[in-house]
Design a protein around this motif. Sequence first.
Motif, short mmCIF file in Angstrom:
data_model
loop_
_atom_site.label_atom_id
_atom_site.label_comp_id
_atom_site.label_asym_id
_atom_site.label_seq_id
_atom_site.Cartn_x
_atom_site.Cartn_y
_atom_site.Cartn_z
N LEU A 200 -15.56 57.66 79.86
CA LEU A 200 -16.41 57.54 78.68
C LEU A 200 -17.33 58.75 78.55
O LEU A 200 -17.51 59.29 77.45
N TYR A 201 -17.91 59.18 79.66
CA TYR A 201 -18.79 60.35 79.61
C TYR A 201 -18.02 61.60 79.21
O TYR A 201 -18.52 62.43 78.43
N LEU A 202 -16.80 61.77 79.73
CA LEU A 202 -15.99 62.93 79.37
C LEU A 202 -15.64 62.90 77.88
O LEU A 202 -15.63 63.94 77.21
N ALA A 203 -15.35 61.70 77.37
CA ALA A 203 -15.03 61.57 75.94
C ALA A 203 -16.23 61.91 75.06
O ALA A 203 -16.08 62.38 73.93
N MET A 204 -17.45 61.69 75.59
CA MET A 204 -18.68 61.99 74.84
C MET A 204 -19.18 63.41 75.11
O MET A 204 -20.27 63.78 74.66
N ASP A 205 -18.39 64.19 75.87
CA ASP A 205 -18.78 65.56 76.24
C ASP A 205 -20.00 65.60 77.14
O ASP A 205 -20.68 66.64 77.24
N SER A 206 -20.32 64.48 77.81
CA SER A 206 -21.37 64.48 78.82
C SER A 206 -20.71 64.82 80.16
O SER A 206 -20.52 63.95 81.03
N LEU A 207 -20.32 66.09 80.30
CA LEU A 207 -19.46 66.49 81.40
C LEU A 207 -20.15 66.36 82.75
O LEU A 207 -19.52 65.99 83.75
N ASP A 208 -21.42 66.65 82.82
CA ASP A 208 -22.14 66.57 84.10
C ASP A 208 -22.18 65.13 84.62
O ASP A 208 -21.92 64.88 85.80
N LYS A 209 -22.50 64.19 83.72
CA LYS A 209 -22.52 62.78 84.12
C LYS A 209 -21.13 62.29 84.50
O LYS A 209 -20.96 61.52 85.46
N GLY A 210 -20.13 62.77 83.75
CA GLY A 210 -18.76 62.40 84.06
C GLY A 210 -18.35 62.90 85.45
O GLY A 210 -17.73 62.18 86.22
N TYR A 211 -18.74 64.14 85.76
CA TYR A 211 -18.41 64.73 87.06
C TYR A 211 -19.07 63.93 88.19
O TYR A 211 -18.44 63.67 89.22
N GLU A 212 -20.31 63.53 88.00
CA GLU A 212 -21.02 62.74 89.02
C GLU A 212 -20.29 61.42 89.30
O GLU A 212 -20.15 61.02 90.46
N CYS A 213 -19.83 60.76 88.24
CA CYS A 213 -19.11 59.50 88.42
C CYS A 213 -17.78 59.71 89.14
O CYS A 213 -17.38 58.91 89.99
N ILE A 214 -17.08 60.81 88.79
CA ILE A 214 -15.79 61.10 89.43
C ILE A 214 -15.98 61.32 90.93
O ILE A 214 -15.25 60.77 91.77
N VAL A 215 -16.97 62.13 91.28
CA VAL A 215 -17.23 62.42 92.70
C VAL A 215 -17.61 61.15 93.45
O VAL A 215 -17.13 60.89 94.57
N LYS A 216 -18.46 60.33 92.85
CA LYS A 216 -18.88 59.08 93.49
C LYS A 216 -17.67 58.17 93.72
O LYS A 216 -17.52 57.58 94.80
N GLY A 217 -16.81 58.04 92.71
CA GLY A 217 -15.62 57.21 92.85
C GLY A 217 -14.65 57.74 93.89
O GLY A 217 -14.07 56.97 94.66
N LEU A 218 -14.47 59.06 93.93
CA LEU A 218 -13.56 59.66 94.91
C LEU A 218 -14.07 59.48 96.33
O LEU A 218 -13.28 59.23 97.25
N GLU A 219 -15.37 59.59 96.52
CA GLU A 219 -15.94 59.39 97.86
C GLU A 219 -15.66 57.98 98.37
O GLU A 219 -15.25 57.79 99.53
N SER A 220 -15.85 56.99 97.51
CA SER A 220 -15.59 55.60 97.91
C SER A 220 -14.09 55.37 98.14
O SER A 220 -13.70 54.69 99.11
N SER A 221 -13.24 55.96 97.30
CA SER A 221 -11.79 55.78 97.43
C SER A 221 -11.26 56.43 98.71
O SER A 221 -10.42 55.86 99.41
#
Length: 404
Positions: A200-221
């Motif tokens: 959702l953040y990437l679709a809204m061009d909120s790239l920084d917030k999107g990147y933070e969520c991706i990193v957080k999800g990858l760490e848990s995975s």
Amino acid sequence: MKFLSVFRPAVLSAVIILLSAASCSDRSGQVTSALAAADSLMMTQPQAALDTLSGIDSTRIRRMDRSERAFYTLLTTEAEYKCWLPVANDTAISEAVRYYRRRGPEDRLARALMMQGAVLTERGDAEGAMAAYKEAEPVAERVGDLEQLGLLNTRIAELYQSTTVNFTESIERTKAAIACFEEAGDIRRAVNETFSLASLYLAMDSLDKGYECIVKGLESSEASEDIPQIVHGCFLLSAYYYYIDPPDYDRCRKVALSAVRLQEEGSCGEVVNYRDDLFHYIAGSYAASGLTDSARYYLHKIIGTDARTMVGKYDVLIKIAKSEGDSVAFLSNKMRADSIYYAYKEKGFEQDIAKSELKSENLLIKERYAVIKKQRAVYILSAVTVFMCIVAVVLYKFNKMKMK
């Protein structure tokens, strides 16, 4: 002996009734056990739950009482939906909703309303689905089932995103779902919703917030060694590197290639297929970097033929033409990509118009039917009034003649 012979039929009848009751009780116990087993498997192994329900004999299904039938309907709809089977033609779930509205319990009412929303969503009735979800929300909150409440927020977020494209409301609902899953200890679903929030953040061009969520999800995975979730995160990270300004094509290509290897080496049955999208990022990054031969190699690995995939393939061809300085190929591929894109958008617009027209027609039919019902009620009331007047007159004359 005569005394016994008189009461023998009654005794035999009583024995038959008791045996029948025992057999019915045994049958009901088996059905109850099967439903309980399917319910316990639903959240973790929906296919096993569906197999359990399919194993119930059809004659026993026909003999179910209203409580068992409502629960059987709810579980069957849930299992089919979780196993990605179509549920749009499921009409029995509405009966289950009506039963649980009257009789309870509330936890099953919340689940039934969620399934009703899922069925209506598949039918294209977004308003009906949202109404079902909104009715389920306070019930789920009273019950306090955090997993169900998290799933409910997920469904509402998806509905906001797919219909009104209300990203703000969808983000808030997704955050609420993450909080519910984390509090319930369901880390896998929390990670999945974290990746949805990143999208959702990437679709809204909120790239920084999107990147933070991706990193957080990858760490848990990675901590839980969840291969399907890692592939999901790598796919989103590739998209992030591909679309940032300026694009980081080297990192995009590296992450996408890692995700492809994970899909090939990991448990492919559980991994959502991102192959075409990943190959698009790999081929596009090679083309933008001037390595056009490698770009063409990976371009041929894209096998999808839907409109979105075809636009992606032409996007790569445009980058190849630009790198090679071929203006004719550049313009030709751009025109093809634009024609597919606008045709796709126009088709979607036509579908929306068709839905609006159908909704208007249905509303008009309902209004006309309401008018007809009112007219019919007036006619019936008038006829009854006239009839009563005639009866009163007849009775009056009859009494008068009787008195004479």
